[in-house]
Design a protein around this motif. Structure first.
Motif, PDB file in Angstrom:
ATOM      1  N   ARG A  16       0.827  -1.210   0.000  1.00 58.14           N
ATOM      2  CA  ARG A  16       0.000   0.000   0.000  1.00 58.14           C
ATOM      3  C   ARG A  16       0.860   1.257   0.000  1.00 58.14           C
ATOM      4  NH1 ARG A  16      -1.602   3.032   4.082  1.00 58.14           N
ATOM      5  NH2 ARG A  16      -1.009   1.476   5.607  1.00 58.14           N
ATOM      6  N   ARG A  17       1.822   1.338   0.912  1.00 53.11           N
ATOM      7  CA  ARG A  17       2.712   2.510   0.961  1.00 53.11           C
ATOM      8  C   ARG A  17       3.510   2.661  -0.330  1.00 53.11           C
ATOM      9  NH1 ARG A  17       3.334   0.570   6.104  1.00 53.11           N
ATOM     10  NH2 ARG A  17       5.236  -0.528   5.510  1.00 53.11           N
ATOM     11  N   HIS A  18       4.035   1.556  -0.804  1.00 50.00           N
ATOM     12  CA  HIS A  18       4.811   1.577  -2.040  1.00 50.00           C
ATOM     13  C   HIS A  18       3.949   2.065  -3.206  1.00 50.00           C
ATOM     14  CE1 HIS A  18       7.874   0.305  -4.932  1.00 50.00           C
ATOM     15  NE2 HIS A  18       6.881  -0.218  -5.625  1.00 50.00           N
ATOM     16  N   GLY A  19       2.718   1.613  -3.264  1.00 50.14           N
ATOM     17  CA  GLY A  19       1.812   2.026  -4.335  1.00 50.14           C
ATOM     18  C   GLY A  19       1.491   3.504  -4.301  1.00 50.14           C
ATOM     19  N   ILE A  20       1.317   4.039  -3.110  1.00 49.45           N
ATOM     20  CA  ILE A  20       1.016   5.477  -2.983  1.00 49.45           C
ATOM     21  C   ILE A  20       2.181   6.307  -3.522  1.00 49.45           C
ATOM     22  CG2 ILE A  20       0.721   7.356  -1.310  1.00 49.45           C
ATOM     23  CD1 ILE A  20      -0.878   5.306   0.422  1.00 49.45           C
ATOM     24  N   VAL A  21       3.385   5.960  -3.127  1.00 53.44           N
ATOM     25  CA  VAL A  21       4.552   6.725  -3.579  1.00 53.44           C
ATOM     26  C   VAL A  21       4.760   6.527  -5.080  1.00 53.44           C
ATOM     27  CG1 VAL A  21       7.036   7.087  -3.319  1.00 53.44           C
ATOM     28  CG2 VAL A  21       5.614   6.669  -1.291  1.00 53.44           C
ATOM     29  N   THR A  22       4.667   5.302  -5.543  1.00 55.81           N
ATOM     30  CA  THR A  22       4.846   5.030  -6.968  1.00 55.81           C
ATOM     31  C   THR A  22       3.816   5.796  -7.791  1.00 55.81           C
ATOM     32  OG1 THR A  22       5.773   2.847  -6.493  1.00 55.81           O
ATOM     33  CG2 THR A  22       4.947   3.214  -8.726  1.00 55.81           C
ATOM     34  N   ALA A  23       2.573   5.841  -7.327  1.00 59.14           N
ATOM     35  CA  ALA A  23       1.521   6.577  -8.048  1.00 59.14           C
ATOM     36  C   ALA A  23       1.860   8.054  -8.163  1.00 59.14           C
ATOM     37  CB  ALA A  23       0.182   6.400  -7.334  1.00 59.14           C
ATOM     38  N   ASP A  24       2.311   8.634  -7.067  1.00 59.96           N
ATOM     39  CA  ASP A  24       2.633  10.060  -7.091  1.00 59.96           C
ATOM     40  C   ASP A  24       3.843  10.356  -7.971  1.00 59.96           C
ATOM     41  OD1 ASP A  24       0.484  10.895  -5.584  1.00 59.96           O
ATOM     42  OD2 ASP A  24       1.571  10.864  -3.690  1.00 59.96           O
ATOM     43  N   VAL A  25       4.843   9.490  -7.936  1.00 62.59           N
ATOM     44  CA  VAL A  25       6.018   9.686  -8.796  1.00 62.59           C
ATOM     45  C   VAL A  25       5.616   9.507 -10.267  1.00 62.59           C
ATOM     46  CG1 VAL A  25       8.324   8.854  -9.419  1.00 62.59           C
ATOM     47  CG2 VAL A  25       7.687   9.064  -7.003  1.00 62.59           C
ATOM     48  N   ALA A  26       4.822   8.489 -10.555  1.00 63.13           N
ATOM     49  CA  ALA A  26       4.375   8.261 -11.937  1.00 63.13           C
ATOM     50  C   ALA A  26       3.546   9.442 -12.433  1.00 63.13           C
ATOM     51  CB  ALA A  26       3.574   6.960 -12.022  1.00 63.13           C
ATOM     52  N   ALA A  27       2.672   9.959 -11.580  1.00 63.51           N
ATOM     53  CA  ALA A  27       1.864  11.132 -11.958  1.00 63.51           C
ATOM     54  C   ALA A  27       2.770  12.328 -12.229  1.00 63.51           C
ATOM     55  CB  ALA A  27       0.861  11.451 -10.856  1.00 63.51           C
TER      56      ALA A  27
END
Length: 183
Positions: A16-27
């Motif tokens: 979950r934490r990894h996904g949140i950060v990855t989503a923001d970096v990808a965005a």
């Protein structure tokens, strides 16, 4: 519900934490705060959660081996993630980002860039995570080898650190997506 998995809660919280950060970096990489790239980054490891959920039991007795479950999750999570993205009607672009982030060059035509942005964001997030623990995963070198796709490696890893810093400042340890990532 998908984030509550007896016996595998630590792994689920990490996904979950990894996904949140990855989503923001990808965005941030895409220049769009929300959309398919954000969703793909957020859910790129959702297949792992499905595997953890399937391996979970209602009691602590009878859990399969942690190593076995982690190995299966690592092997099949992109494929399961595509099925989840389609079941949740997130669209083909998000599904391609989830399913092909390990090998963006294999993504269906028109979705290579999304898969590549999720791949880069994932590597930057792993790199930031491990560097915060004093470890190296080789992500910096991997991203440097990818510079032909036009990324600023230092800024990308720095963005992941910045998002982690923002998450650590959330009240009560709440990990909320940081949506103001596009400059």
């Amino acid at each position: 519900e998908v984030f509550r998995v007896r016996g595998f809660q630590e792994q689920a919280d990490s996904v979950r934490r990894h996904g949140i950060v990855t989503a923001d970096v990808a965005a941030w990489l895409s220049g769009k705060k929300l959309g398919a790239v954000y969703l793909a980054g957020l859910l790129h490891e959702v297949g792992k959660l499905v595997v953890y959920r399937a391996a979970s039991t209602t009691t602590a007795v009878g859990l399969p081996s942690m190593d076995l479950v982690n190995e299966v999750a690592a092997a099949v999570h992109p494929s399961i993630g595509v099925l989840v993205a389609h079941a949740w009607k997130l669209g083909d672009e998000a599904a391609a980002g989830v399913g092909f982030y390990h090998q963006p060059e294999l993504a269906p035509e028109g979705y290579t860039q999304t898969a590549r942005q999720v791949q880069i964001a994932n590597i930057a997030t792993h790199t930031a995570t491990l560097s915060r623990m004093g470890q190296d995963c080789g992500g910096l070198l991997t991203l440097l080898e990818m510079q032909e796709v036009g990324i600023d490696v230092a800024r990308t890893i720095g963005k992941a650190h910045e998002i982690f810093d923002g998450m650590e400042q959330q009240p009560d340890g709440a990990d909320q997506p940081v949506l103001d990532v596009v400059e």
